[in-house]
Design an enzyme around this catalytic site. Structure first.
Site, PDB file in Angstrom:
ATOM      1  N   ILE A 141       0.974  -1.239  -0.139  1.00  0.00           N
ATOM      2  CA  ILE A 141      -0.104  -0.172   0.058  1.00  0.00           C
ATOM      3  C   ILE A 141       0.845   1.358  -0.043  1.00  0.00           C
ATOM      4  CG2 ILE A 141      -1.679   1.281   1.409  1.00  0.00           C
ATOM      5  CD1 ILE A 141      -2.880  -1.102   2.410  1.00  0.00           C
ATOM      6  N   SER A 142       1.893   0.977   0.769  1.00  0.00           N
ATOM      7  CA  SER A 142       2.759   2.256   0.741  1.00  0.00           C
ATOM      8  C   SER A 142       4.381   1.967   1.059  1.00  0.00           C
ATOM      9  CB  SER A 142       2.076   3.355   2.020  1.00  0.00           C
ATOM     10  OG  SER A 142       3.240   3.881   2.971  1.00  0.00           O
ATOM     11  N   THR A 143       5.186   2.850   0.600  1.00  0.00           N
ATOM     12  CA  THR A 143       6.600   2.688   0.823  1.00  0.00           C
ATOM     13  C   THR A 143       7.199   3.906   1.422  1.00  0.00           C
ATOM     14  OG1 THR A 143       6.711   1.221  -1.089  1.00  0.00           O
ATOM     15  CG2 THR A 143       8.766   1.569  -0.200  1.00  0.00           C
ATOM     16  N   GLY A 144       7.414   4.107   2.615  1.00  0.00           N
ATOM     17  CA  GLY A 144       7.790   5.125   3.380  1.00  0.00           C
ATOM     18  C   GLY A 144       9.228   4.914   3.782  1.00  0.00           C
ATOM     19  N   LYS A 145       9.876   6.024   4.098  1.00  0.00           N
ATOM     20  CA  LYS A 145      11.187   6.049   4.714  1.00  0.00           C
ATOM     21  C   LYS A 145      11.379   5.026   5.883  1.00  0.00           C
ATOM     22  CE  LYS A 145      12.573  10.479   5.307  1.00  0.00           C
ATOM     23  NZ  LYS A 145      13.122  11.624   5.715  1.00  0.00           N
ATOM     24  N   GLU A 146      10.490   4.801   6.730  1.00  0.00           N
ATOM     25  CA  GLU A 146      10.757   3.819   7.748  1.00  0.00           C
ATOM     26  C   GLU A 146      10.047   2.765   7.665  1.00  0.00           C
ATOM     27  OE1 GLU A 146      11.676   8.122   9.191  1.00  0.00           O
ATOM     28  OE2 GLU A 146       9.651   7.299   8.839  1.00  0.00           O
ATOM     29  N   SER A 147       8.956   2.678   6.854  1.00  0.00           N
ATOM     30  CA  SER A 147       8.350   1.440   6.836  1.00  0.00           C
ATOM     31  C   SER A 147       7.531   1.014   5.392  1.00  0.00           C
ATOM     32  CB  SER A 147       6.937   1.447   8.118  1.00  0.00           C
ATOM     33  OG  SER A 147       5.960   2.414   7.429  1.00  0.00           O
ATOM     34  N   VAL A 206       4.211  -0.807   3.841  1.00  0.00           N
ATOM     35  CA  VAL A 206       2.876  -1.328   4.556  1.00  0.00           C
ATOM     36  C   VAL A 206       2.095  -2.177   3.405  1.00  0.00           C
ATOM     37  CG1 VAL A 206       0.548  -0.676   5.209  1.00  0.00           C
ATOM     38  CG2 VAL A 206       2.351   0.675   5.870  1.00  0.00           C
ATOM     39  N   ASP A 221       3.758  13.199  15.515  1.00  0.00           N
ATOM     40  CA  ASP A 221       3.931  13.227  13.676  1.00  0.00           C
ATOM     41  C   ASP A 221       2.572  13.467  13.323  1.00  0.00           C
ATOM     42  OD1 ASP A 221       5.149  13.437  11.377  1.00  0.00           O
ATOM     43  OD2 ASP A 221       5.133  11.121  10.985  1.00  0.00           O
TER      44      ASP A 221
HETATM   45  P1  ADP Z   1       5.166   5.755   7.754  1.00  0.00           P
HETATM   46  O1  ADP Z   1       5.741   5.745   9.037  1.00  0.00           O
HETATM   47  O2  ADP Z   1       5.763   5.008   6.689  1.00  0.00           O
HETATM   48  O3  ADP Z   1       4.449   6.982   7.289  1.00  0.00           O
HETATM   49  P2  ADP Z   1       2.246   4.847   8.119  1.00  0.00           P
HETATM   50  O4  ADP Z   1       1.806   4.052   9.318  1.00  0.00           O
HETATM   51  O5  ADP Z   1       1.798   6.275   8.104  1.00  0.00           O
HETATM   52  O6  ADP Z   1       3.653   4.568   8.035  1.00  0.00           O
HETATM   53  O7  ADP Z   1       1.736   3.950   6.894  1.00  0.00           O
HETATM   54  C1  ADP Z   1       1.809   4.678   5.661  1.00  0.00           C
HETATM   55  C2  ADP Z   1       0.835   4.579   4.750  1.00  0.00           C
HETATM   56  O8  ADP Z   1       0.083   3.236   4.841  1.00  0.00           O
HETATM   57  C3  ADP Z   1      -0.466   5.479   5.185  1.00  0.00           C
HETATM   58  O9  ADP Z   1      -0.167   6.804   4.824  1.00  0.00           O
HETATM   59  C4  ADP Z   1      -1.802   4.745   4.973  1.00  0.00           C
HETATM   60  O10 ADP Z   1      -1.778   5.169   3.408  1.00  0.00           O
HETATM   61  C5  ADP Z   1      -1.300   3.301   4.720  1.00  0.00           C
HETATM   62  N1  ADP Z   1      -1.808   2.683   5.900  1.00  0.00           N
HETATM   63  C6  ADP Z   1      -0.983   2.537   7.238  1.00  0.00           C
HETATM   64  N2  ADP Z   1      -1.790   1.857   8.004  1.00  0.00           N
HETATM   65  C7  ADP Z   1      -2.796   1.626   7.594  1.00  0.00           C
HETATM   66  C8  ADP Z   1      -4.139   0.758   7.866  1.00  0.00           C
HETATM   67  N3  ADP Z   1      -4.295   0.491   8.969  1.00  0.00           N
HETATM   68  N4  ADP Z   1      -5.129   0.521   6.893  1.00  0.00           N
HETATM   69  C9  ADP Z   1      -5.266   1.324   5.584  1.00  0.00           C
HETATM   70  N5  ADP Z   1      -4.104   1.867   5.368  1.00  0.00           N
HETATM   71  C10 ADP Z   1      -3.007   2.048   6.366  1.00  0.00           C
HETATM   72 MG    MG Z   2       2.995   8.091   7.856  1.00  0.00          MG
END
Ligand code: ADP
Ligand code: MG
Length: 502
Positions: A240-246, A248, A384
């Site tokens: 769903i997402s590739t961030g700097k720290e995680s 998902v 944050d």
């Molecule tokens: P990061 O530290 O990488 O920002 P996040 O917890 O914010 O990590 O997750 C990154 C993205 O993944 C979020 O912006 C959101 O779009 C998606 N995401 C994270 N947790 C969930 C969840 N429980 N359900 C749906 N989308 C999620």
């Molecule tokens: Mg985030």
């Protein structure tokens, strides 16, 4: 490598900080073994959830081999660096080649592969080698003399050599039909085949690279695989997402004995590439809940602390009934929690949600209430908070991403809170919510402090707040006297479960 007989003395195997080699050398064998025998899983209740799985050894073996290969590559890279350092600019150099783990031919990364790649190894499935022309350059006698330049011989020879092209190149049965390839044709075929190979290697490399970027190293993959294998997850679908720290991932929930698993879940994989986390140290090393442990841990274990911290913070938020993901389970640096969204479509971030003014207003009051609950009931500061970490789902705002959240007593707690207030105030003001308070008013509303809001500058404002909020018992007495009940919500040490093993 600790070789005492080597003419250059022993070379310290100074592995780069936290390379895979580093991570694996001491602990991998023990850990993989532990994980195969028992798979202790942490949840809020610390329950052991995955212990009865039957390990699928074929995949484990494959993964172990992949890890070994990666380890060997890293070892060789290190060796190359040592070699370079040892030889410096000297005209006479000593090769460390014999100490390499991976044979040069096995290491397809090597760009030298093009040198005679078709003639190097014996392959029982290869076509017979064409008859070679002896050194003197001709065979036969008199009229029947054939030189190595003979067109027919050359043509057949080229056809036979074509069989040595890479296995994915389909060359057909040239020898069977007595095909003769001229040197020119052979050379261009060879060139084509070679460039195709390079292209596919490049694609492959990119794929590998992006996988690495997504933090799914073999260890993580093994953990994820085990979650599916044990039935906790049905299927892991995509990122769903590739961030700097995680990173998902979305996954379909399976089942667990102790608790139901939602149909749709996410896996938040905290990145094991450690550099990104360096600048976040201050969120955790001053958090008294993790302080003692922080100093004793190696960086890889610190990553697990982040996941653990997110789990604890989500637990507190759930108790206060703040809309947020529900923790399903924690396994090392992977946190599984409920999915906010529907049918594989994640809820949009507040930043991306298209909302009318009425909805925006609703969202604003909800965020205000959530910040108050977070501070007063959960004793937490998000640290944050912004439109990036709030999702809009089913007509309400959901709070996510709380691994860095800290308690207000954290040395920088109020600064972080002020920053959160600024993000929220700015966002809603920009979107035209006229009810949105200024950052100072919001800060007061969240904390319940009554710092006079005037012309003061930010630093002064925070200094005053900090003074009012000093954990020093005398100052808290002062605050109690001025009638602020919030300060009485002191740390909750029971929050750190004693059975957490990192
Ligand atoms: P990061 O530290 O990488 O920002 P996040 O917890 O914010 O990590 O997750 C990154 C993205 O993944 C979020 O912006 C959101 O779009 C998606 N995401 C994270 N947790 C969930 C969840 N429980 N359900 C749906 N989308 C999620
Ligand atoms: Mg985030």
């Amino acid at each position: 490598m600790g070789n005492n007989h080597s003419p250059w003395g022993s070379v310290a195997p100074a592995a780069p900080a936290c390379s895979l080699a580093d991570v694996m050398s001491e602990q991998l064998a023990r850990q993989l073994d532990e994980e195969n025998n028992a798979f202790p899983t942490l949840t809020e209740s610390g329950a052991d959830l995955l212990s009865d799985e039957a390990p699928d050894t074929t995949s484990d073996l494959m993964l172990a081999q992949m890890l070994q290969m990666q380890f060997d590559r890293e070892f060789d890279n290190q060796l190359r660096r040592e070699e370079k350092k040892f030889n410096g600019d000297s005209k006479v150099s000593i090769s460390f080649e014999n100490y390499r783990m991976v044979h040069p031919y096995e290491d397809s990364d090597s760009s030298e592969d093009e040198v005679d790649w078709q003639d190097t190894r014996h392959d029982p499935y290869r076509a017979e080698k064409p008859q070679t022309t002896p050194r003197k350059g001709f065979t036969g006698k008199g009229k029947n003399i054939t030189t190595k330049h003979d067109e027919e011989t050359c043509g057949r020879k080229n056809t036979a050599r074509m069989d040595n092209f890479a296995p994915e190149v389909h060359v057909g049965d040239g020898l069977g039909m007595d095909l003769k390839l001229s040197n020119q044709v052979f050379n261009s075929l060879k060139q084509h085949c070679y460039s195709e190979q390079r292209r596919s290697a490049k694609l492959h490399e990119k794929k590998e690279h992006s996988t690495a970027e997504q933090a799914v190293d073999p260890r993580t993959r093994l953990l994820m695989y085990k979650m599916v294998n044990s039935g906790v997850l049905e299927n892991i679908n995509g990122c769903i997402s590739t961030g700097k720290e995680s990173v998902v991932f979305h996954a379909d929930g399976g089942s667990m004995e102790e608790q139901p698993v939602p149909d749709e879940v996410v896996l938040k994989v905290f990145k094991t590439t450690l550099n990104e986390f360096k600048n976040r140290d201050r969120y955790i090393k001053d958090d008294y809940r993790f302080k003692d442990r922080f100093s004793k841990l190696n960086p890889r274990k610190i990553i697990r602390l982040w996941a653990e911290k997110e789990m604890h913070n989500l637990g507190r938020m759930k108790k206060a009934e703040i809309p947020c993901p529900e923790v399903v389970l924690l396994k090392k640096h992977i946190l599984v929690m409920s999915f906010i969204g529907k049918d594989h479509v994640p809820a949009p971030k507040l930043k991306d949600a298209i909302l009318g003014l009425e909805d925006l207003k609703t969202a604003y009051y909800q965020v205000l209430h959530m910040m108050q609950q977070l501070y007063q009931e959960c004793n937490l500061v998000h640290a944050d908070l912004s439109e990036y970490n709030m999702l809009w789902h089913e007509g309400k705002v959901w709070l996510i991403d709380v691994s860095q959240s800290i308690e207000p007593t954290h040395p920088h707690g109020l600064e972080f809170l002020f920053r959160d207030c600024r993000n929220v105030a700015t966002f809603f003001q920009k979107r035209g919510v006229s009810e949105a308070m200024s950052v100072y008013e919001l800060f007061n509303a969240v904390t319940g402090l009554n710092i006079p809001v005037g012309e003061e500058d930010e630093a002064e404002f925070i200094a005053e707040a900090t003074q009012l909020f000093s954990p020093n018992p005398l100052s808290s007495l002062h605050i109690v006297c001025v009638g602020n009940p919030l300060i009485l919500s002191f740390p909750q040490p029971q929050d750190v479960s004693p059975d957490v093993v990192v």
